[in-house]
Write a protein that holds these residues in place. Structure first.
Motif, PDB file in Angstrom:
ATOM      1  N   ALA A  18       0.870  -1.170   0.000  1.00  0.00           N
ATOM      2  CA  ALA A  18       0.000   0.000   0.000  1.00  0.00           C
ATOM      3  C   ALA A  18       0.910   1.225   0.000  1.00  0.00           C
ATOM      4  O   ALA A  18       2.055   1.163   0.466  1.00  0.00           O
ATOM      5  CB  ALA A  18      -0.900  -0.003   1.229  1.00  0.00           C
ATOM      6  N   TRP A  19       0.391   2.326  -0.512  1.00  0.00           N
ATOM      7  CA  TRP A  19       1.137   3.577  -0.541  1.00  0.00           C
ATOM      8  C   TRP A  19       0.667   4.485   0.594  1.00  0.00           C
ATOM      9  O   TRP A  19      -0.515   4.526   0.915  1.00  0.00           O
ATOM     10  CB  TRP A  19       0.929   4.284  -1.889  1.00  0.00           C
ATOM     11  N   TYR A  20       1.626   5.199   1.161  1.00  0.00           N
ATOM     12  CA  TYR A  20       1.359   6.074   2.292  1.00  0.00           C
ATOM     13  C   TYR A  20       1.996   7.440   2.054  1.00  0.00           C
ATOM     14  O   TYR A  20       3.006   7.544   1.364  1.00  0.00           O
ATOM     15  CB  TYR A  20       1.942   5.486   3.581  1.00  0.00           C
ATOM     16  N   ARG A  21       1.392   8.470   2.666  1.00  0.00           N
ATOM     17  CA  ARG A  21       1.973   9.804   2.632  1.00  0.00           C
ATOM     18  C   ARG A  21       2.164  10.289   4.058  1.00  0.00           C
ATOM     19  O   ARG A  21       1.235  10.266   4.860  1.00  0.00           O
ATOM     20  CB  ARG A  21       1.070  10.795   1.906  1.00  0.00           C
ATOM     21  N   LEU A  22       3.374  10.727   4.352  1.00  0.00           N
ATOM     22  CA  LEU A  22       3.649  11.403   5.622  1.00  0.00           C
ATOM     23  C   LEU A  22       3.555  12.892   5.321  1.00  0.00           C
ATOM     24  O   LEU A  22       4.374  13.434   4.571  1.00  0.00           O
ATOM     25  CB  LEU A  22       5.051  11.047   6.138  1.00  0.00           C
ATOM     26  N   ARG A  23       2.551  13.520   5.859  1.00  0.00           N
ATOM     27  CA  ARG A  23       2.421  14.971   5.737  1.00  0.00           C
ATOM     28  C   ARG A  23       3.007  15.549   7.019  1.00  0.00           C
ATOM     29  O   ARG A  23       2.379  15.551   8.076  1.00  0.00           O
ATOM     30  CB  ARG A  23       0.970  15.384   5.560  1.00  0.00           C
ATOM     31  N   ALA A  24       4.243  16.002   6.901  1.00  0.00           N
ATOM     32  CA  ALA A  24       4.934  16.554   8.072  1.00  0.00           C
ATOM     33  C   ALA A  24       4.300  17.869   8.472  1.00  0.00           C
ATOM     34  O   ALA A  24       3.937  18.679   7.623  1.00  0.00           O
ATOM     35  CB  ALA A  24       6.412  16.748   7.752  1.00  0.00           C
ATOM     36  N   SER A  25       4.150  18.062   9.759  1.00  0.00           N
ATOM     37  CA  SER A  25       3.710  19.364  10.252  1.00  0.00           C
ATOM     38  C   SER A  25       4.926  20.229  10.555  1.00  0.00           C
ATOM     39  O   SER A  25       4.907  21.435  10.345  1.00  0.00           O
ATOM     40  CB  SER A  25       2.828  19.206  11.482  1.00  0.00           C
ATOM     41  N   VAL A  26       5.992  19.584  11.031  1.00  0.00           N
ATOM     42  CA  VAL A  26       7.230  20.283  11.377  1.00  0.00           C
ATOM     43  C   VAL A  26       8.406  19.440  10.909  1.00  0.00           C
ATOM     44  O   VAL A  26       8.396  18.214  11.039  1.00  0.00           O
ATOM     45  CB  VAL A  26       7.324  20.507  12.903  1.00  0.00           C
ATOM     46  N   LEU A  27       9.414  20.103  10.358  1.00  0.00           N
ATOM     47  CA  LEU A  27      10.662  19.454   9.992  1.00  0.00           C
ATOM     48  C   LEU A  27      11.792  20.203  10.683  1.00  0.00           C
ATOM     49  O   LEU A  27      11.775  21.439  10.751  1.00  0.00           O
ATOM     50  CB  LEU A  27      10.899  19.488   8.478  1.00  0.00           C
ATOM     51  N   HIS A  28      12.760  19.469  11.190  1.00  0.00           N
ATOM     52  CA  HIS A  28      13.941  20.070  11.809  1.00  0.00           C
ATOM     53  C   HIS A  28      15.149  19.641  10.987  1.00  0.00           C
ATOM     54  O   HIS A  28      15.337  18.452  10.738  1.00  0.00           O
ATOM     55  CB  HIS A  28      14.134  19.574  13.250  1.00  0.00           C
ATOM     56  N   PHE A  29      15.953  20.608  10.586  1.00  0.00           N
ATOM     57  CA  PHE A  29      17.179  20.306   9.858  1.00  0.00           C
ATOM     58  C   PHE A  29      18.326  20.370  10.854  1.00  0.00           C
ATOM     59  O   PHE A  29      18.548  21.400  11.491  1.00  0.00           O
ATOM     60  CB  PHE A  29      17.378  21.299   8.714  1.00  0.00           C
ATOM     61  N   VAL A  30      19.041  19.263  11.018  1.00  0.00           N
ATOM     62  CA  VAL A  30      20.139  19.141  11.975  1.00  0.00           C
ATOM     63  C   VAL A  30      21.452  19.212  11.202  1.00  0.00           C
ATOM     64  O   VAL A  30      21.595  18.542  10.175  1.00  0.00           O
ATOM     65  CB  VAL A  30      20.046  17.784  12.723  1.00  0.00           C
TER      66      VAL A  30
END
Length: 160
Positions: A125-137
């Motif tokens: 099955a295909w899934y989408r992660l819709r990020a609310s917040v991303l942190h760049f380290v």
């Protein structure tokens, strides 16, 4: 290196292939590595619905995830931390995600795939992660350096 940190974050996401996805379910927390493709801050991946992480997602779509390389020097650590919600895609959106996936991972294209990959792809099955917040380290900028990005702001900047 791009001057705009938003571009740098999105390029890092685009240039990498494996995301560690953390879920929560009846048996407790779980983490799984999955191949992914992104379109802006949205991340698409595939999985068999019978896997522990997919079963967890069926009851609670809230996730955390990371994308990073394996480093031996902490000063080189760079990566992305995401938090958001995963949804299982309908057939139409799944076909679109498969197209994005095949461009990034040509070995998954049905016409070029080995029979074993073709059979595996028919059971997913295909899934989408819709990020609310991303942190760049990026520890090369200083120990613990991290910049926060709101996904909605990234989407607006990209007009998606």
């Amino acid at each position: 290196m791009p001057a705009d940190p938003r571009e740098e974050l999105l390029l890092y996401l685009q240039d990498h292939h494996v995301m560690t996805l953390a879920t929560q379910g009846p048996d407790g927390p779980w983490a799984a590595a999955v191949f992914y493709v992104n379109e802006g801050p949205d991340v698409y991946f595939l999985s068999a619905p019978s896997t522990r992480h997919a079963r967890n997602l069926a009851t609670d779509g809230r996730v955390a995830a990371t994308v990073q390389e394996d480093y031996s020097d902490w000063r080189q650590i760079k990566g992305i931390q995401l938090e958001g919600e995963v949804t299982r895609l309908n057939i139409v959106d799944g076909v679109r995600a498969a197209g994005l996936f095949m461009r990034k991972f040509p070995f998954t294209a049905e016409c070029c795939a080995e029979e074993v990959i073709s059979m595996a792809m028919s059971k997913i099955a295909w899934y989408r992660l819709r990020a609310s917040v991303l942190h760049f380290v990026d520890n090369s900028r200083g120990f613990g350096w991290r910049e926060r990005f709101e996904s909605a702001v990234l989407r607006k900047a990209l007009s998606i």
